[in-house]
Scaffold this motif. Structure first.
Motif, PDB file in Angstrom:
ATOM      1  N   PHE A  66       0.817  -1.217   0.000  1.00 42.03           N
ATOM      2  CA  PHE A  66       0.000   0.000   0.000  1.00 42.03           C
ATOM      3  C   PHE A  66       0.848   1.263   0.000  1.00 42.03           C
ATOM      4  CE2 PHE A  66      -3.094  -3.170   1.275  1.00 42.03           C
ATOM      5  CZ  PHE A  66      -4.153  -2.831   0.449  1.00 42.03           C
ATOM      6  N   ARG A  67       1.991   1.216   0.667  1.00 39.16           N
ATOM      7  CA  ARG A  67       2.904   2.356   0.572  1.00 39.16           C
ATOM      8  C   ARG A  67       3.279   2.588  -0.894  1.00 39.16           C
ATOM      9  NH1 ARG A  67       8.976   1.415   1.985  1.00 39.16           N
ATOM     10  NH2 ARG A  67       8.708   0.480  -0.070  1.00 39.16           N
ATOM     11  N   ASP A  68       3.547   1.504  -1.630  1.00 37.34           N
ATOM     12  CA  ASP A  68       3.913   1.625  -3.032  1.00 37.34           C
ATOM     13  C   ASP A  68       2.757   2.180  -3.865  1.00 37.34           C
ATOM     14  OD1 ASP A  68       6.358   0.605  -2.354  1.00 37.34           O
ATOM     15  OD2 ASP A  68       6.024  -1.385  -3.227  1.00 37.34           O
ATOM     16  N   ILE A  69       1.545   1.733  -3.566  1.00 33.23           N
ATOM     17  CA  ILE A  69       0.381   2.207  -4.315  1.00 33.23           C
ATOM     18  C   ILE A  69       0.194   3.709  -4.136  1.00 33.23           C
ATOM     19  CG2 ILE A  69      -2.155   2.154  -4.370  1.00 33.23           C
ATOM     20  CD1 ILE A  69      -1.931  -0.899  -3.946  1.00 33.23           C
ATOM     21  N   TRP A  70       0.293   4.189  -2.893  1.00 34.43           N
ATOM     22  CA  TRP A  70       0.133   5.637  -2.667  1.00 34.43           C
ATOM     23  C   TRP A  70       1.270   6.412  -3.336  1.00 34.43           C
ATOM     24  CZ3 TRP A  70      -4.342   4.494  -1.744  1.00 34.43           C
ATOM     25  CH2 TRP A  70      -4.793   3.729  -0.674  1.00 34.43           C
ATOM     26  N   THR A  71       2.447   5.826  -3.349  1.00 34.10           N
ATOM     27  CA  THR A  71       3.591   6.474  -3.996  1.00 34.10           C
ATOM     28  C   THR A  71       3.341   6.651  -5.488  1.00 34.10           C
ATOM     29  OG1 THR A  71       5.129   5.540  -2.373  1.00 34.10           O
ATOM     30  CG2 THR A  71       6.072   6.317  -4.446  1.00 34.10           C
ATOM     31  N   ILE A  72       2.844   5.595  -6.138  1.00 36.65           N
ATOM     32  CA  ILE A  72       2.559   5.659  -7.571  1.00 36.65           C
ATOM     33  C   ILE A  72       1.477   6.697  -7.850  1.00 36.65           C
ATOM     34  CG2 ILE A  72       1.693   4.370  -9.560  1.00 36.65           C
ATOM     35  CD1 ILE A  72       2.870   1.823  -8.159  1.00 36.65           C
ATOM     36  N   MET A  73       0.425   6.678  -7.043  1.00 35.76           N
ATOM     37  CA  MET A  73      -0.662   7.636  -7.240  1.00 35.76           C
ATOM     38  C   MET A  73      -0.177   9.069  -7.084  1.00 35.76           C
ATOM     39  SD  MET A  73      -4.025   5.920  -5.437  1.00 35.76           S
ATOM     40  CE  MET A  73      -4.875   4.526  -6.186  1.00 35.76           C
ATOM     41  N   ALA A  74       0.672   9.296  -6.095  1.00 34.71           N
ATOM     42  CA  ALA A  74       1.202  10.646  -5.870  1.00 34.71           C
ATOM     43  C   ALA A  74       2.113  11.079  -7.011  1.00 34.71           C
ATOM     44  CB  ALA A  74       1.950  10.703  -4.541  1.00 34.71           C
ATOM     45  N   GLN A  75       2.874  10.133  -7.548  1.00 31.00           N
ATOM     46  CA  GLN A  75       3.864  10.463  -8.565  1.00 31.00           C
ATOM     47  C   GLN A  75       3.225  11.053  -9.824  1.00 31.00           C
ATOM     48  OE1 GLN A  75       6.986  10.648  -8.466  1.00 31.00           O
ATOM     49  NE2 GLN A  75       7.781  10.500 -10.543  1.00 31.00           N
ATOM     50  N   ILE A  76       2.053  10.554 -10.220  1.00 32.48           N
ATOM     51  CA  ILE A  76       1.470  11.029 -11.479  1.00 32.48           C
ATOM     52  C   ILE A  76       0.256  11.932 -11.262  1.00 32.48           C
ATOM     53  CG2 ILE A  76       2.318   9.029 -12.734  1.00 32.48           C
ATOM     54  CD1 ILE A  76      -0.588   8.005 -12.793  1.00 32.48           C
ATOM     55  N   HIS A  77      -0.040  12.273 -10.004  1.00 32.75           N
ATOM     56  CA  HIS A  77      -1.148  13.180  -9.723  1.00 32.75           C
ATOM     57  C   HIS A  77      -0.948  14.503 -10.485  1.00 32.75           C
ATOM     58  CE1 HIS A  77      -3.645  15.997  -7.424  1.00 32.75           C
ATOM     59  NE2 HIS A  77      -4.318  14.935  -7.001  1.00 32.75           N
ATOM     60  N   PRO A  78      -1.987  15.074 -11.112  1.00 32.65           N
ATOM     61  CA  PRO A  78      -3.421  14.794 -10.950  1.00 32.65           C
ATOM     62  C   PRO A  78      -3.971  13.706 -11.863  1.00 32.65           C
ATOM     63  CG  PRO A  78      -3.155  16.714 -12.307  1.00 32.65           C
ATOM     64  CD  PRO A  78      -1.765  16.300 -11.894  1.00 32.65           C
ATOM     65  N   VAL A  79      -3.137  13.138 -12.742  1.00 28.82           N
ATOM     66  CA  VAL A  79      -3.591  11.978 -13.508  1.00 28.82           C
ATOM     67  C   VAL A  79      -3.861  10.848 -12.517  1.00 28.82           C
ATOM     68  CG1 VAL A  79      -2.944  10.294 -15.272  1.00 28.82           C
ATOM     69  CG2 VAL A  79      -2.249  12.693 -15.512  1.00 28.82           C
ATOM     70  N   GLN A  80      -4.933  10.109 -12.749  1.00 27.96           N
ATOM     71  CA  GLN A  80      -5.315   9.060 -11.804  1.00 27.96           C
ATOM     72  C   GLN A  80      -5.170   7.680 -12.419  1.00 27.96           C
ATOM     73  OE1 GLN A  80      -9.290  10.390 -10.578  1.00 27.96           O
ATOM     74  NE2 GLN A  80      -8.371  11.327  -8.771  1.00 27.96           N
TER      75      GLN A  80
END
Length: 211
Positions: A66-80
């Motif tokens: 889950f740490r990795d998932i949030w990291t990925i989401m943050a990296q390309i934000h605002p693209v989801q």
């Protein structure tokens, strides 16, 4: 039978992005995946972009999932992105160089889940052999998905850093926020409750892959 954790992700509405934005998003993902693949001790098959807009990986345990998932989401934000976590059997050899060329029931389930997520507009799902567990978790993920859509990048970064056990003062310094702002994000996003939820999921999933 050995179970594995397969993660498949898909960039949402990637074809609607401008060409430069799409390319930038893919570059951000590639850079983040290189870092995660280099530093993670939990990946059996590394994060790999497979179809331009999709990616996948295989985990030995869910300790850092889950740490990795949030990291990925943050990296390309605002693209989801939408992400499915599936637990099941892989019938071919594990490709430790790239997450391609593998097969098994767990991949079929994960890909089916991604297609269903496109129809229902959900950001995060899980699929295991325990359907009661899946219903409970996915109900929680539906609520979480609605919240995630409204988050800014800072909130995702704060959540990610909480998984790394970084204290509020340090988080504030790294993100150039006040400590008050960090605490407000923690409360408004119910980040502690999210971490409690995913910690419980992590324990149960680990029992599935290492009984």
């Amino acid at each position: 039978m050995q179970n594995y954790i397969v993660v498949i992700g898909d960039i949402i509405e990637s074809k609607d992005l401008e060409a430069d934005d799409r390319k930038e998003t893919q570059i951000k993902l590639e850079e983040q995946f290189k870092k995660m693949n280099r530093e993670s001790g939990q990946l059996l098959s590394p994060y790999t972009i497979t179809l331009g807009d999709e990616f996948q990986a295989v985990y030995r345990s869910s300790d850092h999932l889950f740490r990795d998932i949030w990291t990925i989401m943050a990296q390309i934000h605002p693209v989801q992105i939408r992400i499915n976590i599936s637990v099941g059997e892989i019938t071919t050899e594990i490709n430790r160089e790239q997450s391609i060329g593998m097969d098994g029931p767990v991949f079929h389930v994960a890909r089916d889940q991604i297609e269903e997520m496109k129809k229902e507009d959900i950001l995060l799902t899980i699929a295991t052999d325990n359907k009661q567990f899946d219903r409970l978790v996915n109900s929680s993920f539906r609520i979480l998905s609605a919240n995630l859509r409204a988050w800014n990048r800072n909130r995702l970064m704060i959540l990610k850093k909480r998984y790394e056990e970084i204290d509020v003062k340090q988080i504030a310094g790294e993100l150039e926020l006040s400590e008050v702002a960090v605490y407000k994000n923690i409360r408004a996003g119910t980040l502690d409750a999210i971490q409690d939820l995913t910690d419980s999921i992590t324990e149960i999933v680990n029992e599935m892959v290492n009984p």
